[in-house]
Design a protein around this motif. Sequence first.
Motif, PDB file in Angstrom:
ATOM      1  N   ALA A 136       0.840  -1.203   0.000  1.00 42.68           N
ATOM      2  CA  ALA A 136       0.000   0.000   0.000  1.00 42.68           C
ATOM      3  C   ALA A 136       0.875   1.253   0.000  1.00 42.68           C
ATOM      4  O   ALA A 136       0.579   2.237  -0.697  1.00 42.68           O
ATOM      5  N   LEU A 137       1.964   1.204   0.758  1.00 35.05           N
ATOM      6  CA  LEU A 137       2.903   2.332   0.767  1.00 35.05           C
ATOM      7  C   LEU A 137       3.501   2.534  -0.620  1.00 35.05           C
ATOM      8  O   LEU A 137       3.566   3.666  -1.128  1.00 35.05           O
ATOM      9  N   LYS A 138       3.963   1.458  -1.249  1.00 32.55           N
ATOM     10  CA  LYS A 138       4.570   1.551  -2.577  1.00 32.55           C
ATOM     11  C   LYS A 138       3.576   2.109  -3.594  1.00 32.55           C
ATOM     12  O   LYS A 138       3.941   2.894  -4.468  1.00 32.55           O
ATOM     13  N   LEU A 139       2.320   1.702  -3.473  1.00 32.06           N
ATOM     14  CA  LEU A 139       1.290   2.207  -4.388  1.00 32.06           C
ATOM     15  C   LEU A 139       1.135   3.714  -4.251  1.00 32.06           C
ATOM     16  O   LEU A 139       1.186   4.459  -5.242  1.00 32.06           O
ATOM     17  N   ILE A 140       0.981   4.190  -3.027  1.00 28.06           N
ATOM     18  CA  ILE A 140       0.737   5.616  -2.794  1.00 28.06           C
ATOM     19  C   ILE A 140       1.947   6.456  -3.191  1.00 28.06           C
ATOM     20  O   ILE A 140       1.808   7.510  -3.828  1.00 28.06           O
ATOM     21  N   LYS A 141       3.135   5.991  -2.837  1.00 26.90           N
ATOM     22  CA  LYS A 141       4.341   6.768  -3.142  1.00 26.90           C
ATOM     23  C   LYS A 141       4.646   6.781  -4.639  1.00 26.90           C
ATOM     24  O   LYS A 141       5.440   7.602  -5.110  1.00 26.90           O
ATOM     25  N   GLY A 142       4.017   5.884  -5.388  1.00 22.07           N
ATOM     26  CA  GLY A 142       4.244   5.847  -6.832  1.00 22.07           C
ATOM     27  C   GLY A 142       3.322   6.755  -7.624  1.00 22.07           C
ATOM     28  O   GLY A 142       3.467   6.871  -8.849  1.00 22.07           O
ATOM     29  N   TRP A 143       2.379   7.406  -6.954  1.00 24.89           N
ATOM     30  CA  TRP A 143       1.436   8.259  -7.665  1.00 24.89           C
ATOM     31  C   TRP A 143       2.052   9.609  -8.023  1.00 24.89           C
ATOM     32  O   TRP A 143       2.798  10.205  -7.232  1.00 24.89           O
ATOM     33  N   GLU A 144       1.696  10.107  -9.198  1.00 24.60           N
ATOM     34  CA  GLU A 144       2.051  11.468  -9.597  1.00 24.60           C
ATOM     35  C   GLU A 144       1.005  12.421  -9.030  1.00 24.60           C
ATOM     36  O   GLU A 144      -0.193  12.127  -9.050  1.00 24.60           O
ATOM     37  N   ILE A 145       1.450  13.557  -8.526  1.00 23.45           N
ATOM     38  CA  ILE A 145       0.533  14.488  -7.856  1.00 23.45           C
ATOM     39  C   ILE A 145       0.382  15.759  -8.695  1.00 23.45           C
ATOM     40  O   ILE A 145       1.375  16.355  -9.121  1.00 23.45           O
ATOM     41  N   LYS A 146      -0.864  16.183  -8.913  1.00 29.90           N
ATOM     42  CA  LYS A 146      -1.148  17.433  -9.615  1.00 29.90           C
ATOM     43  C   LYS A 146      -2.241  18.185  -8.868  1.00 29.90           C
ATOM     44  O   LYS A 146      -2.973  17.618  -8.066  1.00 29.90           O
ATOM     45  N   ASP A 147      -2.331  19.468  -9.155  1.00 27.58           N
ATOM     46  CA  ASP A 147      -3.313  20.289  -8.448  1.00 27.58           C
ATOM     47  C   ASP A 147      -4.739  19.984  -8.879  1.00 27.58           C
ATOM     48  O   ASP A 147      -5.684  20.141  -8.098  1.00 27.58           O
ATOM     49  N   SER A 148      -4.930  19.558 -10.116  1.00 23.17           N
ATOM     50  CA  SER A 148      -6.288  19.311 -10.587  1.00 23.17           C
ATOM     51  C   SER A 148      -6.346  18.036 -11.417  1.00 23.17           C
ATOM     52  O   SER A 148      -5.378  17.672 -12.091  1.00 23.17           O
ATOM     53  N   VAL A 149      -7.490  17.364 -11.352  1.00 26.76           N
ATOM     54  CA  VAL A 149      -7.750  16.146 -12.124  1.00 26.76           C
ATOM     55  C   VAL A 149      -9.188  16.232 -12.616  1.00 26.76           C
ATOM     56  O   VAL A 149      -9.953  17.110 -12.197  1.00 26.76           O
ATOM     57  N   PRO A 150      -9.634  15.340 -13.514  1.00 27.89           N
ATOM     58  CA  PRO A 150     -11.019  15.386 -14.003  1.00 27.89           C
ATOM     59  C   PRO A 150     -12.055  15.375 -12.877  1.00 27.89           C
ATOM     60  O   PRO A 150     -11.848  14.746 -11.833  1.00 27.89           O
ATOM     61  N   SER A 151     -13.162  16.054 -13.094  1.00 25.27           N
ATOM     62  CA  SER A 151     -14.178  16.241 -12.057  1.00 25.27           C
ATOM     63  C   SER A 151     -14.783  14.920 -11.588  1.00 25.27           C
ATOM     64  O   SER A 151     -15.093  14.749 -10.403  1.00 25.27           O
ATOM     65  N   GLU A 152     -14.975  13.948 -12.517  1.00 29.58           N
ATOM     66  CA  GLU A 152     -15.569  12.672 -12.104  1.00 29.58           C
ATOM     67  C   GLU A 152     -14.656  11.920 -11.138  1.00 29.58           C
ATOM     68  O   GLU A 152     -15.117  11.238 -10.233  1.00 29.58           O
TER      69      GLU A 152
END
Length: 540
Positions: A247-263
Motif C-alpha cells: 500500500a505504501l509503494k502504491l501511494i508513493k508511486g502516484w504522480e501528484i497534480k493540483d487538478s484532475v477530471p471532475s468525475e
Amino acid sequence: SERTNAVIEPKLSMQWFLKMEELSKPALEHVMNDDVQLIPEKFKNSYRSWMENVRDWCVSRQLWWGQRIPAWYLPNGEFVVAETEAEALELAKNKTGNADLTLSEMNQEGDVVDTWFSSWLWPITVFDGLNNPDNEDIKYYYPTNDLITAPEILFFWVARMIIAGYEYRDEKPFKNVYLTGIVRDKQGRKMSKSLGNSPDPLELIDKYSADGVRVGMLLCSPAGNDLPFDESLCEQGRNFNNKIWNALKLIKGWEIKDSVPSEQLEVNRVAVKWFDEKFNEVLETILDHYSKYRISDALMSVYKLVWDDFCAWFLEMVKPPYQKPIDKETYEACIAAFEKVLKVMHPFTPFISEEIWHLLKDRSEGEDLVIAEFPKLKADYNKALLKDFSLAEDVITQLRSVRREKNISPKELLELFVKEGAEQKSISDYESVIMKLANVTSVSTYSSEVPQGVTSFLVRTLECYIPFEEEIDVKAESEKIQKEIAYQEGFLNSVMKKLGNEKFMANAKQEVIAMEQKKKQDAESKIKQLSEQLGRLSEN
C-alpha cells in the motif's frame, strides 16, 4: 526424579512457615468484590477455592543461593530474628542474659526464603516502597493498572502480591490481572524440548519477520485460553505486513497534480469522507475490545481495517487511472488516513509500522510513531452514511460475482439498472463509486418489471439487472432460485420462532426486537422477489 529417574527419598526437617489464615482474608475479599479484577473472570472460582482453603506457607528452601533467612540459633537451641547481625547479637545477649556472647557462638539459618516470598513484594520494592514508603515514585505509580501473567502462578505469585499489598500498604498492588494461555502445538500438547515440538523463535523471525510472528501468535490467543500454535498463522502475519508495505509503494508511486477530471474528484471526495467515518466505527470497536482485554479481537479488527477497508476499498476508490495523476488534496487525505491506520497497527506490528511512518513523509527528529498520540474516537460519526455505503459495497461485490458467473470480462463496460425505492435512494450518493469499481457506464433506475433478455440479480432486497442477454439454463437457474427461497424460508422460520417466544419478547431490549423484526421484513421481501424471478423463468 522427573528428569533423571533417580530415586527420591522423603526427609522430614525443620522449616519456617508464615501463618496465612488472617493474612490472606483481605486478598480474597478484594478480588471477590472486583477491587482487583481477574480477566477472564472464570479464574475467580479457582482463586476463591485456593484462598478459602489456604494453608500456612512454608517459606524456607534448602538451596545454595537466595535470600538467607535472617534467624540466628543460640548455643542453647533457641533463636532470634533480626535485620542485621549486630541486632541479632544484641537480642541474643538479652535473651540469654549472657553479656559476653559473641557472633561466633551463633549460627545463622542456612535456608533461604522461597522465591515467591521475595517476589510477592515486587510491586512495592521496585519503587523502594518498604525502605522509603512515602517516596514520590511509589505514591505516583502504586497501585499500577495491569499485571499480565499466566494462570498457573495465580496463587503462587498474584495472590501473594495482593496479600502483601494490603498487608504493607493497605492498598491493592494493581487494578487488573490479565491471564494469558499456554502455547501448545496442533495436538494440544505443551511446548517442550523433550517432545521436540517447540519451534525456534529466531528461525520463525528470520522466515516471517518479528512482526509476522507477533501477528501470528496474537491471532490465536483468546484471553485466558491456551494458544494452539500454527506456523501458517505466522505466514498470514507476514502477508499482512506485505499488504501494508505494498500500500505504501502504491501511494508513493502516484504522480501528484493540483487538478484532475471532475468525475475522479467526486469519487475521491466520497472515498475520503467514507473512510473517515469507517475508521471511527472500527476505532470504537477496537477500543471496546481493549477495554475488555480482547487483544486478539482488537487485532482482527485492525486486520480487517487494513486489508478490507483501507486497501481493498479506500485505495481502490482513490487510485487514479493507469499513468494518470492524483489531486494534491486527495493525496494528502490518503497520507492522513494512512497515518491513522499505522497508529492502530503499531501495538501489533511495531517495526514495519514505524518504518512506514518515516517513509510516508518527511518528519523531524523525534517525531516517531511509538510516541505519537493514539487516535481519538469521534463519538458522533455518521452511521447512516456507513449503512448506505455498505449497500453500495454489496452492489459492487454482487456485480463482480455476476461477471465471474457469466464469464463477462472485468474490462467490459456494462450498464446497471436498479429498481426505484428506498434502497435505491440510499445508494444514489455512491453511484460514482459503483461506476468506477464495478466498471459500469451508468447507474439508472426502473420502476416496472424486469425486461426480458437481461441478467437480473438481487442485492439484499434491491433488485438490479444488466442488459446482458445469454442463453439461460432455465432448469439450473430455477433450482438455484428454489434453493435460495428454501434458505430464506428457513431463516424466516427461525426469526418467527424467536418473535413468537413470549420470554424473549418480554426480556429482550427494544433494539434487539427491532432488529429481529427487520430481519423478518427483509426475509419476506427477498422471498417475494425470488418467487417473482422464479415465475418469470417459468414463463420462458
